[in-house]
Design a protein around this motif. Structure first.
Motif, PDB file in Angstrom:
ATOM      1  N   GLY A   1       0.817  -1.210   0.000  1.00 21.32           N
ATOM      2  CA  GLY A   1       0.000   0.000   0.000  1.00 21.32           C
ATOM      3  C   GLY A   1       0.847   1.253   0.000  1.00 21.32           C
ATOM      4  N   PHE A   2       1.933   1.234   0.783  1.00 16.95           N
ATOM      5  CA  PHE A   2       2.817   2.394   0.876  1.00 16.95           C
ATOM      6  C   PHE A   2       3.454   2.711  -0.474  1.00 16.95           C
ATOM      7  N   VAL A   3       4.051   1.698  -1.101  1.00 20.05           N
ATOM      8  CA  VAL A   3       4.794   1.916  -2.342  1.00 20.05           C
ATOM      9  C   VAL A   3       3.856   2.317  -3.487  1.00 20.05           C
ATOM     10  N   LEU A   4       2.689   1.684  -3.568  1.00 20.92           N
ATOM     11  CA  LEU A   4       1.759   2.043  -4.644  1.00 20.92           C
ATOM     12  C   LEU A   4       1.271   3.478  -4.477  1.00 20.92           C
ATOM     13  N   ALA A   5       0.949   3.867  -3.249  1.00 22.23           N
ATOM     14  CA  ALA A   5       0.503   5.245  -3.014  1.00 22.23           C
ATOM     15  C   ALA A   5       1.623   6.228  -3.337  1.00 22.23           C
ATOM     16  N   TRP A   6       2.832   5.903  -2.923  1.00 17.82           N
ATOM     17  CA  TRP A   6       3.999   6.748  -3.201  1.00 17.82           C
ATOM     18  C   TRP A   6       4.218   6.877  -4.707  1.00 17.82           C
ATOM     19  N   THR A   7       4.093   5.776  -5.415  1.00 14.23           N
ATOM     20  CA  THR A   7       4.387   5.749  -6.851  1.00 14.23           C
ATOM     21  C   THR A   7       3.333   6.473  -7.667  1.00 14.23           C
ATOM     22  N   TYR A   8       2.065   6.303  -7.323  1.00 13.87           N
ATOM     23  CA  TYR A   8       0.987   6.817  -8.171  1.00 13.87           C
ATOM     24  C   TYR A   8       0.353   8.097  -7.643  1.00 13.87           C
TER      25      TYR A   8
ATOM     26  N   THR B   1      -7.280  -6.239   3.911  1.00 12.81           N
ATOM     27  CA  THR B   1      -7.349  -4.928   3.254  1.00 12.81           C
ATOM     28  C   THR B   1      -7.003  -3.797   4.207  1.00 12.81           C
ATOM     29  N   LEU B   2      -7.310  -3.969   5.489  1.00 14.43           N
ATOM     30  CA  LEU B   2      -6.980  -2.931   6.471  1.00 14.43           C
ATOM     31  C   LEU B   2      -5.486  -2.653   6.492  1.00 14.43           C
ATOM     32  N   GLN B   3      -4.669  -3.705   6.349  1.00  8.13           N
ATOM     33  CA  GLN B   3      -3.223  -3.522   6.373  1.00  8.13           C
ATOM     34  C   GLN B   3      -2.746  -2.769   5.139  1.00  8.13           C
ATOM     35  N   PHE B   4      -3.321  -3.110   3.998  1.00 10.49           N
ATOM     36  CA  PHE B   4      -2.986  -2.406   2.758  1.00 10.49           C
ATOM     37  C   PHE B   4      -3.389  -0.935   2.855  1.00 10.49           C
TER      38      PHE B   4
ATOM     39  N   SER C   1      -0.902 -15.259  -0.652  1.00  5.01           N
ATOM     40  CA  SER C   1      -0.865 -13.809  -0.424  1.00  5.01           C
ATOM     41  C   SER C   1      -1.032 -13.025  -1.724  1.00  5.01           C
ATOM     42  N   LEU C   2      -0.702 -13.640  -2.861  1.00  8.32           N
ATOM     43  CA  LEU C   2      -0.874 -12.943  -4.136  1.00  8.32           C
ATOM     44  C   LEU C   2      -2.346 -12.802  -4.490  1.00  8.32           C
ATOM     45  N   SER C   3      -3.175 -13.701  -3.983  1.00 14.93           N
ATOM     46  CA  SER C   3      -4.618 -13.545  -4.161  1.00 14.93           C
ATOM     47  C   SER C   3      -5.103 -12.300  -3.433  1.00 14.93           C
ATOM     48  N   ASP C   4      -4.568 -12.066  -2.240  1.00 18.97           N
ATOM     49  CA  ASP C   4      -4.886 -10.840  -1.507  1.00 18.97           C
ATOM     50  C   ASP C   4      -4.367  -9.612  -2.245  1.00 18.97           C
ATOM     51  N   GLU C   5      -3.131  -9.715  -2.754  1.00 20.29           N
ATOM     52  CA  GLU C   5      -2.554  -8.580  -3.483  1.00 20.29           C
ATOM     53  C   GLU C   5      -3.389  -8.236  -4.716  1.00 20.29           C
ATOM     54  N   ALA C   6      -3.878  -9.251  -5.424  1.00 16.85           N
ATOM     55  CA  ALA C   6      -4.706  -8.992  -6.603  1.00 16.85           C
ATOM     56  C   ALA C   6      -5.947  -8.199  -6.221  1.00 16.85           C
ATOM     57  N   TRP C   7      -6.523  -8.536  -5.081  1.00 16.71           N
ATOM     58  CA  TRP C   7      -7.685  -7.771  -4.588  1.00 16.71           C
ATOM     59  C   TRP C   7      -7.284  -6.334  -4.262  1.00 16.71           C
ATOM     60  N   PHE C   8      -6.128  -6.156  -3.628  1.00 16.53           N
ATOM     61  CA  PHE C   8      -5.665  -4.807  -3.314  1.00 16.53           C
ATOM     62  C   PHE C   8      -5.514  -3.970  -4.590  1.00 16.53           C
ATOM     63  N   TYR C   9      -4.983  -4.599  -5.629  1.00 16.24           N
ATOM     64  CA  TYR C   9      -4.789  -3.876  -6.885  1.00 16.24           C
ATOM     65  C   TYR C   9      -6.130  -3.440  -7.477  1.00 16.24           C
TER      66      TYR C   9
ATOM     67  N   VAL D   1      -8.891  -2.697  -5.844  1.00  9.08           N
ATOM     68  CA  VAL D   1      -9.543  -1.623  -5.081  1.00  9.08           C
ATOM     69  C   VAL D   1      -8.655  -0.391  -4.937  1.00  9.08           C
ATOM     70  N   PHE D   2      -7.387  -0.495  -5.311  1.00 16.21           N
ATOM     71  CA  PHE D   2      -6.473   0.633  -5.132  1.00 16.21           C
ATOM     72  C   PHE D   2      -6.966   1.921  -5.809  1.00 16.21           C
ATOM     73  N   PRO D   3      -7.393   1.890  -7.093  1.00 16.12           N
ATOM     74  CA  PRO D   3      -7.879   3.131  -7.703  1.00 16.12           C
ATOM     75  C   PRO D   3      -9.083   3.718  -6.965  1.00 16.12           C
ATOM     76  N   LEU D   4      -9.949   2.855  -6.426  1.00 16.15           N
ATOM     77  CA  LEU D   4     -11.111   3.344  -5.685  1.00 16.15           C
ATOM     78  C   LEU D   4     -10.693   3.974  -4.361  1.00 16.15           C
ATOM     79  N   LEU D   5      -9.742   3.358  -3.681  1.00 13.15           N
ATOM     80  CA  LEU D   5      -9.270   3.909  -2.413  1.00 13.15           C
ATOM     81  C   LEU D   5      -8.582   5.255  -2.621  1.00 13.15           C
ATOM     82  N   MET D   6      -7.790   5.362  -3.681  1.00  9.40           N
ATOM     83  CA  MET D   6      -7.087   6.622  -3.950  1.00  9.40           C
ATOM     84  C   MET D   6      -8.055   7.748  -4.302  1.00  9.40           C
ATOM     85  N   ALA D   7      -9.257   7.393  -4.774  1.00 18.21           N
ATOM     86  CA  ALA D   7     -10.244   8.410  -5.153  1.00 18.21           C
ATOM     87  C   ALA D   7     -11.080   8.896  -3.974  1.00 18.21           C
ATOM     88  N   LEU D   8     -10.962   8.243  -2.811  1.00 17.90           N
ATOM     89  CA  LEU D   8     -11.759   8.646  -1.657  1.00 17.90           C
ATOM     90  C   LEU D   8     -11.355  10.044  -1.191  1.00 17.90           C
TER      91      LEU D   8
END
Length: 390
Positions: A68-75, A211-214, A146-154, A156-163
């Motif tokens: 979550g940290f790196v994706l937010a930092w990157t995008y 998802t809370l951790q992400f 854990s990659l199944s969890d990561e796929a879910w994070f990916y 929802v990531f655009p939706l979370l960033m739009a909040l």
């Protein structure tokens, strides 16, 4: 410049592949924690080390926070179409997932074990963590859940960033606090699930729970990118992380893992805020151009290999145990540990240089790209992170 004053090092160059080199180095140590956890529980224990790493599966929590940290930092501040973002993430994780799944299935077959076609398909489709079936979860490559969890994070990531709350400093402070409270509530909810296997799936594997951790990593990454300084420095955060894991030792001796209030689930859920502070402190140190001891050439190289190491080491352990059995005695156990670590790391280096990295570049070149002139959101970035910018 006054006499006797040391010149300040120039700020680090954060424009390259390893813009935050200390975070790449931390990836290796988190992967090592997971490896020691599996070695301790599956191969045999080494006094002192095994007690400290008995709940080293918390390294997966670190990776979720870091993601979550790196994706937010990157995008942050960038306008990237969802299809481009998702393709990039697919190119990042799927080639190595497919390769290590083939390796894992080959190991099962070589050991004379039955292979579930359903589990393999679910793994390759990245949906296996949603299914409360141990065969499906571990029938492909057990470490790949854990990659199944990561796929879910990916997804929802655009939706979370739009909040709206994510885009404001005050909102991020509220999210940080609510996620910490929510994490405790999720852990306490284990008392409502009588079936231990169902409780393990719901609290350890289910992407919704993780998802809370992400999200915690995401808001922390945005905060640091926008100027927030964590309340503790890097080495204080390292000490806090070590102290947390050492505190689990007497807890584990007092409470069996099968009970909901044991440190088994707590080690993975409650460690998220500690890891968020650690990641934030390391990133802040890199931003300031301070030496951390985590960004050296070899540490970064091992960090690059850590994803492959995470996916491969359990296969090596499984083959060793299936062919030679568990060792007897501390010395024999230590020798097996050393062999597994060296062999799995060597395989991971090959996987990174010959599979993961080249196929990621190939797929990214072949996939959709950001349209020219559409790479950034117009306007300045909002200020303030979890606290006001200093």
């Amino acid at each position: 410049m006054r006499h006797g004053t040391r010149p300040r090092r120039p700020a680090a160059d954060l424009s390259g592949r390893d813009r935050l080199a200390s975070l790449t180095g931390l990836r290796f140590w988190a992967a090592l924690l997971v490896v020691l956890y599996h070695l301790s529980r599956q191969v045999g224990q080494i006094p002192g080390v095994s007690e400290a790493a008995w709940y080293g599966r918390s390294g997966v929590t670190f990776f979720f926070v870091l993601s979550g940290f790196v994706l937010a930092w990157t995008y942050d501040g960038k306008q990237v179409p969802a299809r481009v973002f998702l393709w990039r993430r697919f190119a990042r994780i799927w080639p190595l997932l497919a390769t290590t799944t083939v390796l894992s299935v080959g190991a099962w077959v070589a050991l004379g074990k039955a292979v579930s076609a359903k589990a393999v398909v679910a793994s390759l489709l990245l949906v296996h963590a949603w299914i409360p079936d141990n065969v499906v979860l571990k029938g492909g490559n057990p470490a790949a859940w854990s990659l199944s969890d990561e796929a879910w994070f990916y997804l929802v990531f655009p939706l979370l960033m739009a909040l709206p709350a994510v885009r404001s400093g005050r909102g991020r402070r509220w999210i940080w606090g609510m996620v910490c409270v929510g994490t405790v509530l999720v852990w306490l909810s284990g008392s409502l699930i009588a079936d231990p296997s169902l409780r393990v799936w719901a609290l350890d594997y289910l992407p919704l729970t993780r998802t809370l951790q992400f999200l915690l990593g995401l808001v922390t990454g945005l905060a640091v990118a926008r100027g927030w300084r964590p309340p503790i420095g890097l080495w204080a955060a390292v000490v806090l992380t070590i102290a947390w894991h050492l505190a689990l030792v007497p807890w584990s001796q007092a409470v069996p893992d099968a009970l909901w209030y044991s440190p088994y689930q707590a080690s993975q859920l409650l460690s998220a805020p500690v890891f968020a502070l650690l990641v934030a402190a390391a990133a802040r140190a890199d931003q300031d151009g301070r030496r951390t001891g985590l960004g050296g050439a070899w540490t970064v190289r091992l960090g690059h290999w850590s994803f492959a190491w995470y996916l491969i080491h359990e296969v090596v352990i499984r083959v060793w145990l299936g062919k030679l059995g568990r060792p007897e005695g501390v010395l024999d156990t230590a020798q097996v540990w050393l062999v597994v670590i060296v062999v799995s790391l060597a395989l991971s280096a090959c996987a990174y240089h010959w599979v993961e990295h080249p196929l990621e570049r190939l797929l990214r070149r072949a996939g959709p790209r950001v349209p020219p002139g559409d790479s950034r959101v117009p306007g300045p970035r909002p200020g303030a992170g979890l606290a006001r910018t200093r």
